[in-house]
Design a protein around this motif. Structure first.
Motif, PDB file in Angstrom:
ATOM      1  N   GLY A  15       0.796  -1.217   0.000  1.00 41.15           N
ATOM      2  CA  GLY A  15       0.000   0.000   0.000  1.00 41.15           C
ATOM      3  C   GLY A  15       0.825   1.263   0.000  1.00 41.15           C
ATOM      4  O   GLY A  15       0.302   2.349   0.220  1.00 41.15           O
ATOM      5  N   VAL A  16       2.133   1.145  -0.232  1.00 36.70           N
ATOM      6  CA  VAL A  16       2.982   2.327  -0.300  1.00 36.70           C
ATOM      7  C   VAL A  16       2.473   3.226  -1.423  1.00 36.70           C
ATOM      8  O   VAL A  16       2.259   2.784  -2.547  1.00 36.70           O
ATOM      9  N   GLY A  17       2.259   4.506  -1.110  1.00 35.83           N
ATOM     10  CA  GLY A  17       1.770   5.438  -2.107  1.00 35.83           C
ATOM     11  C   GLY A  17       0.269   5.602  -2.108  1.00 35.83           C
ATOM     12  O   GLY A  17      -0.248   6.451  -2.824  1.00 35.83           O
ATOM     13  N   VAL A  18      -0.439   4.809  -1.320  1.00 41.05           N
ATOM     14  CA  VAL A  18      -1.886   4.936  -1.208  1.00 41.05           C
ATOM     15  C   VAL A  18      -2.192   5.586   0.131  1.00 41.05           C
ATOM     16  O   VAL A  18      -1.822   5.076   1.194  1.00 41.05           O
ATOM     17  N   VAL A  20      -5.120   6.336   1.737  1.00 42.43           N
ATOM     18  CA  VAL A  20      -6.233   5.940   2.597  1.00 42.43           C
ATOM     19  C   VAL A  20      -5.818   4.772   3.482  1.00 42.43           C
ATOM     20  O   VAL A  20      -4.928   3.992   3.140  1.00 42.43           O
ATOM     21  N   ARG A  21      -6.511   4.631   4.599  1.00 43.11           N
ATOM     22  CA  ARG A  21      -6.279   3.513   5.515  1.00 43.11           C
ATOM     23  C   ARG A  21      -7.608   3.075   6.125  1.00 43.11           C
ATOM     24  O   ARG A  21      -8.458   3.913   6.386  1.00 43.11           O
ATOM     25  N   PRO A  22      -7.755   1.760   6.372  1.00 38.77           N
ATOM     26  CA  PRO A  22      -6.835   0.679   6.043  1.00 38.77           C
ATOM     27  C   PRO A  22      -6.917   0.312   4.568  1.00 38.77           C
ATOM     28  O   PRO A  22      -8.003   0.293   3.980  1.00 38.77           O
ATOM     29  N   TYR A  23      -5.763   0.058   3.977  1.00 34.29           N
ATOM     30  CA  TYR A  23      -5.678  -0.333   2.569  1.00 34.29           C
ATOM     31  C   TYR A  23      -4.863  -1.609   2.453  1.00 34.29           C
ATOM     32  O   TYR A  23      -3.851  -1.781   3.145  1.00 34.29           O
ATOM     33  N   ALA A  24      -5.306  -2.513   1.583  1.00 34.62           N
ATOM     34  CA  ALA A  24      -4.540  -3.723   1.281  1.00 34.62           C
ATOM     35  C   ALA A  24      -4.772  -4.085  -0.170  1.00 34.62           C
ATOM     36  O   ALA A  24      -5.802  -3.737  -0.762  1.00 34.62           O
ATOM     37  N   GLU A  25      -3.811  -4.766  -0.744  1.00 34.45           N
ATOM     38  CA  GLU A  25      -3.946  -5.245  -2.117  1.00 34.45           C
ATOM     39  C   GLU A  25      -4.238  -6.740  -2.113  1.00 34.45           C
ATOM     40  O   GLU A  25      -3.694  -7.494  -1.299  1.00 34.45           O
ATOM     41  N   ALA A  64      -1.534   1.020 -11.226  1.00 37.62           N
ATOM     42  CA  ALA A  64      -2.670   0.567 -10.431  1.00 37.62           C
ATOM     43  C   ALA A  64      -2.670   1.225  -9.056  1.00 37.62           C
ATOM     44  O   ALA A  64      -3.717   1.687  -8.563  1.00 37.62           O
ATOM     45  N   THR A  65      -1.501   1.318  -8.419  1.00 37.30           N
ATOM     46  CA  THR A  65      -1.402   1.930  -7.101  1.00 37.30           C
ATOM     47  C   THR A  65      -1.789   3.400  -7.150  1.00 37.30           C
ATOM     48  O   THR A  65      -2.521   3.911  -6.287  1.00 37.30           O
ATOM     49  N   ARG A  66      -1.313   4.109  -8.177  1.00 35.08           N
ATOM     50  CA  ARG A  66      -1.663   5.520  -8.307  1.00 35.08           C
ATOM     51  C   ARG A  66      -3.161   5.706  -8.559  1.00 35.08           C
ATOM     52  O   ARG A  66      -3.773   6.650  -8.052  1.00 35.08           O
ATOM     53  N   LEU A  67      -3.746   4.804  -9.344  1.00 33.68           N
ATOM     54  CA  LEU A  67      -5.187   4.861  -9.588  1.00 33.68           C
ATOM     55  C   LEU A  67      -5.954   4.716  -8.282  1.00 33.68           C
ATOM     56  O   LEU A  67      -6.873   5.496  -7.987  1.00 33.68           O
ATOM     57  N   TYR A  68      -5.587   3.713  -7.481  1.00 40.80           N
ATOM     58  CA  TYR A  68      -6.313   3.485  -6.238  1.00 40.80           C
ATOM     59  C   TYR A  68      -6.143   4.656  -5.277  1.00 40.80           C
ATOM     60  O   TYR A  68      -7.103   5.070  -4.614  1.00 40.80           O
ATOM     61  N   ASP A  69      -4.940   5.185  -5.201  1.00 39.61           N
ATOM     62  CA  ASP A  69      -4.709   6.335  -4.329  1.00 39.61           C
ATOM     63  C   ASP A  69      -5.592   7.510  -4.731  1.00 39.61           C
ATOM     64  O   ASP A  69      -6.235   8.151  -3.884  1.00 39.61           O
ATOM     65  N   ARG A  70      -5.643   7.789  -6.019  1.00 42.70           N
ATOM     66  CA  ARG A  70      -6.400   8.939  -6.518  1.00 42.70           C
ATOM     67  C   ARG A  70      -7.911   8.712  -6.389  1.00 42.70           C
ATOM     68  O   ARG A  70      -8.648   9.609  -5.956  1.00 42.70           O
TER      69      ARG A  70
END
Length: 456
Positions: A15-18, A20-25, A64-70
Motif C-alpha cells: 500500500g505504499v503510495g496509497v 487511505v487507511r486501512p488499505y490492502a492489495e 494501479a497503485t496511483r489509480l487506487y490512491d487517486r
C-alpha cells in the motif's frame, strides 16, 4: 501459484503510495490463483464496508497503485458516521501501453519515444515481452516488421500469423470457430486497413484526424469521416502498418479480456465468498474499470444463491458486452448474456457508467468483438458488439438510464441495473483510447457511495 505475472513483478502489496487507511492489495496471477499473504491481509481489515476496486487493461503495478490512491481519496469525507471503510486494490496481470496516456497521470506522448512512427517504443516492447515471456522470438520479429514497414503483402501475412500465435487463436474462419473474433481470422490486409481507418477516426497522431477527448469537443468517432482525412487508401501498403500495430494491441486485449473473466470467476469471487462466510456482517462494494469491470462482474458467478453480502457494483467504462446481464439477446431470443441475471445476486444496484468520449469502447471494442458473417462489415457498427461502457446496460427490462447529474441529485435505484451517462466528467484523454481512463473524479466516488447506501 502459476508463475505468470504479466509484468507486474507481483509480491505482497504494502500500500505504499496509497493515502487511505486501512488499505490492502489482493493479488492474483493469470490463472486466478490468489496470493495467500495478500488474502490474509484483507481478511484482517477492520471495517464495516469494503471497497474492492479492480483496475483495467492499461496498468502496471505502479499505475494501479496511483489509480487506487487517486480514486479512493474522497471517500472518507463522503460516507456516514456509522461506516468504517476498508480499501482493497485488486491487482491482476494486465499490461501498460506506454503510448496510451492516462489523464492526471501522464502527459500526452510523454512516455513513448518520439519519432518512432509505427514502431514499438522501448517501454511497450519490454512490457510485451513480460506479458508474453514465452514468445520473445515472435515479438522480436513483430517489432522488426513494425520498424521496417515493408510495402509487401507477404509481410502483412507473416505479421498476421505472428499475431495469431500471440493471441493463441488458430487461423480458421470465425464461422468455424465462432468464439474467435474475426479481427484475427479475416484477411489481414483488410483488417489492417479497417484498423488504420479506425485510428484516423480516433484521432491517432499522423492520421490527420483531430485529437480526442478535449472538453467540449465533438466525440472522437464523429471527428473524422469514414476514411479519416489523413488516410490514403490504395496508396501503397506502408500506410497500413499503423493498423498492424493496432492489431498487435488488440491481441493483447484479447488475452487480457479472457484473463479478466478467469480472475473474476475463479479468483476474486471465491475469495470474497470465503471472507463473507467468515465475517457475515461485512458489506462489499465492487468497483471495476475497463477489464476490471469484467473482473468484478464475473466474480458474481461465485456468489451463492440468496447470499446478500455484495451491496453494490459500480462499473466504470466497462469493457464487456452491453448485453451481458440480459436474460435474452435481442438478436437471439434463445440465448442470454454471459452474466444473465447475476445482477440479482447483488443486494443493491449494478451501476454502469458510460461516456461518448471513450474511443476505446466506441470504436475499437465493437471492431474487435465482431464475428465473421456480420453483414455490416468490419467498419459497420452492429449493436450486437457494443460495450457496456459505451452505451450502458442494454436489453434488461426496467433498467433506467440517467445522467450523472440526475443520479447524484436524485440517487440511483436500490436494486437492479442502471446506466449512468458520465460524459460530463469522463471526457479527457488522447488517442487511441480517448477518455477511457478518465475516471478519477469525486462525482464518481459520490456515485459509488450512493449506490452502496453509505452516505451521510
Amino acid at each position: 501459484m502459476a508463475n505468470v505475472d504479466g509484468g507486474f513483478g507481483f509480491g505482497v502489496g504494502t500500500g505504499v503510495g496509497v493515502g487511505v487507511r486501512p488499505y490492502a492489495e489482493l493479488t492474483f496471477d493469470s490463472e486466478g490463483d490468489v496470493d495467500r499473504v495478500t488474502q490474509g491481509a484483507v481478511s484482517r481489515m477492520e471495517a464495516t464496508d469494503l471497497l474492492v476496486f479492480a483496475h483495467g487493461w492499461n496498468s502496471d503495478r505502479s499505475t494501479a497503485t496511483r489509480l487506487y490512491d487517486r480514486f479512493f481519496a474522497p471517500f472518507e469525507g463522503l460516507v456516514g458516521s456509522g461506516v468504517r471503510l476498508g480499501y482493497v486494490g485488486v491487482v491482476w496481470p494486465a499490461m501498460r501501453f506506454s503510448d496510451e496516456p492516462i489523464p492526471d497521470f501522464d502527459t500526452l506522448g510523454a512516455l513513448a519515444e518520439p519519432d518512432l512512427g509505427g514502431a514499438l517504443d522501448p517501454l511497450t516492447r519490454r512490457a510485451l515481452g513480460e506479458f508474453w515471456p514465452e514468445r520473445r522470438a515472435e515479438l522480436d520479429r513483430v517489432a522488426e516488421l513494425l520498424a521496417e514497414r515493408p510495402d509487401s503483402a507477404a509481410a502483412f501475412i507473416e505479421f498476421g500469423a505472428l499475431v495469431r500465435e500471440l493471441a493463441g487463436v488458430d487461423a480458421v474462419p470465425a464461422l468455424v470457430a465462432p468464439s474467435v473474433p474475426a479481427i484475427f481470422t479475416d484477411d489481414v490486409l483488410e483488417v489492417c486497413r479497417a484498423l488504420t481507418v479506425a485510428l484516423a477516426r480516433a484521432g491517432a497522431p499522423g492520421t490527420g484526424a483531430p485529437g480526442t477527448g478535449a472538453p467540449g469537443t465533438t466525440p472522437p468517432a464523429a471527428a473524422a469521416g469514414p476514411a479519416g482525412p489523413g488516410l490514403t487508401v490504395g496508396g501503397g501498403l506502408r500506410g497500413l502498418w499503423d493498423g498492424a500495430k493496432e492489431l498487435l494491441r488488440q491481441a493483447a486485449y484479447y488475452k487480457m479480456k479472457k484473463r479478466a473473466g478467469v480472475v473474476g470467476e475463479r479468483g476474486l469471487g471465491p475469495v470474497l465468498a470465503q471472507l463473507a462466510a467468515a465475517r457475515p456482517a461485512l458489506r462489499f462494494h465492487l468497483i471495476g474499470h475497463s477489464f476490471g469491470a469484467r473482473v468484478v462482474s464475473f466474480s458474481l458467478r461465485a456468489v451463492p444463491d440468496r447470499a446478500r453480502y455484495v451491496k453494490s457494483v459500480t462499473l466504470l467504462q466497462g469493457a464487456f458486452s452491453h448485453y451481458a446481464f440480459a436474460d435474452r439477446l435481442p438478436h437471439d431470443k434463445g440465448t442470454g448474456g454471459a452474466l444473465r441475471g447475476l445482477q440479482r445476486r447483488v443486494d443493491g444496484p449494478v451501476v454502469a457508467c458510460h461516456s461518448p468520449y471513450d474511443s476505446a469502447l466506441k470504436i475499437f471494442y465493437p471492431l474487435a468483438s465482431r464475428m465473421a458473417g456480420d453483414s455490416a462489415g468490419l467498419l459497420g457498427f452492429d449493436e450486437r458488439w457494443g460495450a457496456i461502457g459505451h452505451d450502458g446496460v442494454q436489453a434488461v427490462p426496467g433498467a433506467p438510464r440517467l445522467t450523472l447529474d440526475t443520479a447524484l441529485r436524485e440517487g440511483v435505484p436500490t436494486t437492479g441495473c442502471v446506466s449512468v451517462d458520465a460524459g460530463s466528467v469522463v471526457r479527457r484523454g488522447g488517442a487511441p483510447s480517448g477518455a477511457h481512463s478518465d475516471i478519477c473524479h469525486e462525482e464518481l466516488a459520490r456515485l459509488v457511495v450512493d449506490a452502496g447506501r453509505m452516505g451521510r
